[in-house]
Motif scaffolding. Sequence first.
Motif, PDB file in Angstrom:
ATOM      1  N   LEU A  94       0.838  -1.203   0.000  1.00  0.00           N
ATOM      2  CA  LEU A  94       0.000   0.000   0.000  1.00  0.00           C
ATOM      3  C   LEU A  94       0.871   1.252   0.000  1.00  0.00           C
ATOM      4  N   ASP A  95       1.918   1.247  -0.795  1.00  0.00           N
ATOM      5  CA  ASP A  95       2.761   2.423  -0.911  1.00  0.00           C
ATOM      6  C   ASP A  95       2.117   3.426  -1.871  1.00  0.00           C
ATOM      7  N   ARG A  96       2.761   4.581  -2.035  1.00  0.00           N
ATOM      8  CA  ARG A  96       2.162   5.650  -2.845  1.00  0.00           C
ATOM      9  C   ARG A  96       1.929   5.215  -4.288  1.00  0.00           C
ATOM     10  N   PRO A 122      -9.424 -12.648   0.737  1.00  0.00           N
ATOM     11  CA  PRO A 122      -8.878 -13.736   1.543  1.00  0.00           C
ATOM     12  C   PRO A 122      -7.825 -13.218   2.521  1.00  0.00           C
ATOM     13  N   PRO A 123      -7.362 -14.055   3.430  1.00  0.00           N
ATOM     14  CA  PRO A 123      -6.405 -13.597   4.446  1.00  0.00           C
ATOM     15  C   PRO A 123      -5.208 -12.869   3.826  1.00  0.00           C
ATOM     16  N   ARG A 124      -4.971 -11.632   4.308  1.00  0.00           N
ATOM     17  CA  ARG A 124      -3.935 -10.787   3.720  1.00  0.00           C
ATOM     18  C   ARG A 124      -3.140 -10.089   4.809  1.00  0.00           C
ATOM     19  N   GLY A 125      -1.950  -9.636   4.429  1.00  0.00           N
ATOM     20  CA  GLY A 125      -1.134  -8.800   5.281  1.00  0.00           C
ATOM     21  C   GLY A 125      -0.772  -7.541   4.530  1.00  0.00           C
ATOM     22  N   ILE A 126      -0.628  -6.429   5.232  1.00  0.00           N
ATOM     23  CA  ILE A 126      -0.331  -5.144   4.592  1.00  0.00           C
ATOM     24  C   ILE A 126       1.155  -4.839   4.705  1.00  0.00           C
ATOM     25  N   ARG A 127       1.708  -4.350   3.603  1.00  0.00           N
ATOM     26  CA  ARG A 127       3.125  -3.966   3.586  1.00  0.00           C
ATOM     27  C   ARG A 127       3.264  -2.534   3.083  1.00  0.00           C
ATOM     28  N   ALA A 128       4.197  -1.802   3.679  1.00  0.00           N
ATOM     29  CA  ALA A 128       4.580  -0.455   3.220  1.00  0.00           C
ATOM     30  C   ALA A 128       3.377   0.475   3.089  1.00  0.00           C
ATOM     31  N   ALA A 129       2.573   0.547   4.123  1.00  0.00           N
ATOM     32  CA  ALA A 129       1.349   1.337   4.048  1.00  0.00           C
ATOM     33  C   ALA A 129       1.627   2.834   4.059  1.00  0.00           C
ATOM     34  N   THR A 130       0.967   3.557   3.164  1.00  0.00           N
ATOM     35  CA  THR A 130       0.940   5.015   3.200  1.00  0.00           C
ATOM     36  C   THR A 130      -0.497   5.448   3.459  1.00  0.00           C
ATOM     37  N   GLN A 131      -0.661   6.632   3.958  1.00  0.00           N
ATOM     38  CA  GLN A 131      -1.978   7.074   4.409  1.00  0.00           C
ATOM     39  C   GLN A 131      -3.013   7.056   3.288  1.00  0.00           C
ATOM     40  N   SER A 132      -2.639   7.546   2.100  1.00  0.00           N
ATOM     41  CA  SER A 132      -3.619   7.651   1.010  1.00  0.00           C
ATOM     42  C   SER A 132      -4.065   6.282   0.524  1.00  0.00           C
ATOM     43  N   ALA A 134      -3.754   3.379   2.052  1.00  0.00           N
ATOM     44  CA  ALA A 134      -4.402   2.645   3.139  1.00  0.00           C
ATOM     45  C   ALA A 134      -5.835   3.123   3.356  1.00  0.00           C
ATOM     46  N   ALA A 135      -6.072   4.413   3.204  1.00  0.00           N
ATOM     47  CA  ALA A 135      -7.418   4.944   3.394  1.00  0.00           C
ATOM     48  C   ALA A 135      -8.380   4.392   2.345  1.00  0.00           C
ATOM     49  N   ILE A 136      -7.929   4.346   1.096  1.00  0.00           N
ATOM     50  CA  ILE A 136      -8.778   3.810   0.020  1.00  0.00           C
ATOM     51  C   ILE A 136      -9.015   2.320   0.246  1.00  0.00           C
ATOM     52  N   HIS A 137      -7.951   1.620   0.592  1.00  0.00           N
ATOM     53  CA  HIS A 137      -8.060   0.178   0.836  1.00  0.00           C
ATOM     54  C   HIS A 137      -9.024  -0.106   1.985  1.00  0.00           C
ATOM     55  N   SER A 138      -8.978   0.717   3.007  1.00  0.00           N
ATOM     56  CA  SER A 138      -9.846   0.533   4.161  1.00  0.00           C
ATOM     57  C   SER A 138     -11.313   0.670   3.779  1.00  0.00           C
ATOM     58  N   VAL A 139     -11.629   1.652   2.934  1.00  0.00           N
ATOM     59  CA  VAL A 139     -13.014   1.835   2.485  1.00  0.00           C
ATOM     60  C   VAL A 139     -13.475   0.600   1.707  1.00  0.00           C
ATOM     61  N   ALA A 140     -12.625   0.128   0.789  1.00  0.00           N
ATOM     62  CA  ALA A 140     -12.985  -1.038  -0.020  1.00  0.00           C
ATOM     63  C   ALA A 140     -13.165  -2.276   0.851  1.00  0.00           C
ATOM     64  N   ASP A 151      -2.926 -11.126  10.182  1.00  0.00           N
ATOM     65  CA  ASP A 151      -2.255 -10.659  11.393  1.00  0.00           C
ATOM     66  C   ASP A 151      -2.981  -9.432  11.932  1.00  0.00           C
ATOM     67  N   ALA A 152      -2.880  -9.250  13.235  1.00  0.00           N
ATOM     68  CA  ALA A 152      -3.630  -8.191  13.909  1.00  0.00           C
ATOM     69  C   ALA A 152      -3.189  -6.803  13.479  1.00  0.00           C
ATOM     70  N   ALA A 153      -1.888  -6.610  13.220  1.00  0.00           N
ATOM     71  CA  ALA A 153      -1.401  -5.285  12.846  1.00  0.00           C
ATOM     72  C   ALA A 153      -2.002  -4.829  11.520  1.00  0.00           C
ATOM     73  N   SER A 154      -2.117  -5.730  10.561  1.00  0.00           N
ATOM     74  CA  SER A 154      -2.715  -5.380   9.269  1.00  0.00           C
ATOM     75  C   SER A 154      -4.183  -5.022   9.440  1.00  0.00           C
ATOM     76  N   ALA A 155      -4.882  -5.770  10.288  1.00  0.00           N
ATOM     77  CA  ALA A 155      -6.293  -5.481  10.540  1.00  0.00           C
ATOM     78  C   ALA A 155      -6.462  -4.077  11.114  1.00  0.00           C
ATOM     79  N   VAL A 156      -5.584  -3.703  12.026  1.00  0.00           N
ATOM     80  CA  VAL A 156      -5.656  -2.365  12.632  1.00  0.00           C
ATOM     81  C   VAL A 156      -5.421  -1.295  11.567  1.00  0.00           C
ATOM     82  N   LEU A 157      -4.437  -1.494  10.710  1.00  0.00           N
ATOM     83  CA  LEU A 157      -4.139  -0.511   9.668  1.00  0.00           C
ATOM     84  C   LEU A 157      -5.328  -0.287   8.741  1.00  0.00           C
ATOM     85  N   ALA A 158      -6.071  -1.360   8.470  1.00  0.00           N
ATOM     86  CA  ALA A 158      -7.196  -1.259   7.539  1.00  0.00           C
ATOM     87  C   ALA A 158      -8.512  -0.968   8.243  1.00  0.00           C
ATOM     88  N   GLY A 159      -8.478  -0.835   9.565  1.00  0.00           N
ATOM     89  CA  GLY A 159      -9.703  -0.628  10.297  1.00  0.00           C
ATOM     90  C   GLY A 159     -10.595  -1.851  10.307  1.00  0.00           C
TER      91      GLY A 159
END
Length: 358
Positions: A94-96, A122-132, A134-140, A151-159
């Motif tokens: 989820l980089d720029r 399906p089960p996923r993990g987030i790498r290199a998240a940037t705010q923009s 990650a925000a779009i991904h979270s809505v989707a 993993d719990a950290a990825s879930a938190v990043l995506a809300g």
Amino acid sequence: MTARPTRTLVSATGPAGNIGDALIRRGAVRWAAGTSDELVVYVGEAPDTWLHQLGLPSGTRVLRSKRSVARWLWLIATAPRHPVLVFESGEIPLDRGNVLRELVFLAETLLVRLKGGVVVRPPRGIRAATQSAAAIHSVAARLSQFALWRDAASAVLAGGARVVPDIGFAAGIRPGTPWADRRDLIVSLRGTRPMPDGNWHEAVHAFAASEGLRIRTVVQVREDETRARELADALGGTFEPWGDADPLAREARLRERYDDARLVISDRMHVLVLAALSGAAPLELVPSPTHKITAAFATIGLTELTADAATLSPAEMQERMRRQIDRADEVTDRVAAAAADLTALEDEIRTAIRKARA
């Protein structure tokens, strides 16, 4: 009036030379198979061998090359009511540079939901998240009926809130060789990371000798082949190259090797997943390990799976290996529970699809 045929679309790109990637993409295809009259799978630039690795059912409509992206979007837009869209499992960057891609994925999600369909991430993990991004991904993700995190950290990043085992744990539990007859200590390390130092080599060699184990280096990702050869030379072990083997044949051979292992040391997550499925004790023992493996295995209740070799003496590393071998029964129990959770999750997804079309 005859109902129009239903359609399921699955994204399953990946490199044929990475057995772990094939494993988890194949798992997502298996979840999707049989959910509609028509199965469409997008594989990008993947070679023919990748199609075999995915285990696509007969009659699957395969879209290949980036030129087929427009066709993929058209098939989503023109899908009959209640389509199913399954995104790729695995690590999501989820980089720029991925903002535009995330906008496209959001549009795909909206189209399917507007048609009364079901979206599965399906089960996923987030790498290199940037705010923009990650925000779009979270809505989707919030718009998807199934947004799953390994993993719990990825879930938190995506809300998100739903943390489940990595889909690799659904690849099949194997009885393996009886524990008393296992004679291998397997090592498989990334070729892109620095070679472990002399203390690490001393510890692994001494531990294998003390336990009466043979050291074997294997290749689960083709780009690691040179590193596996170097490790075998340094450790006095046996090197098993990938060579010209078909990826499916290579995967089968690897699983046989893990069946014979007591301990598997790797910084590749799905090396350790397959090792655990064969009843071997998995251990990430490398200098400066990342959090990825620790987080994914913590989801199934296996902690203290990782040790930073840069901070340990040879004696401490040997003790860490010995403790991990003693946890083999715990590993087996946790892996069995993870596999059961994934089976129940697949059933839940299929039930949701049936209800959407009722």
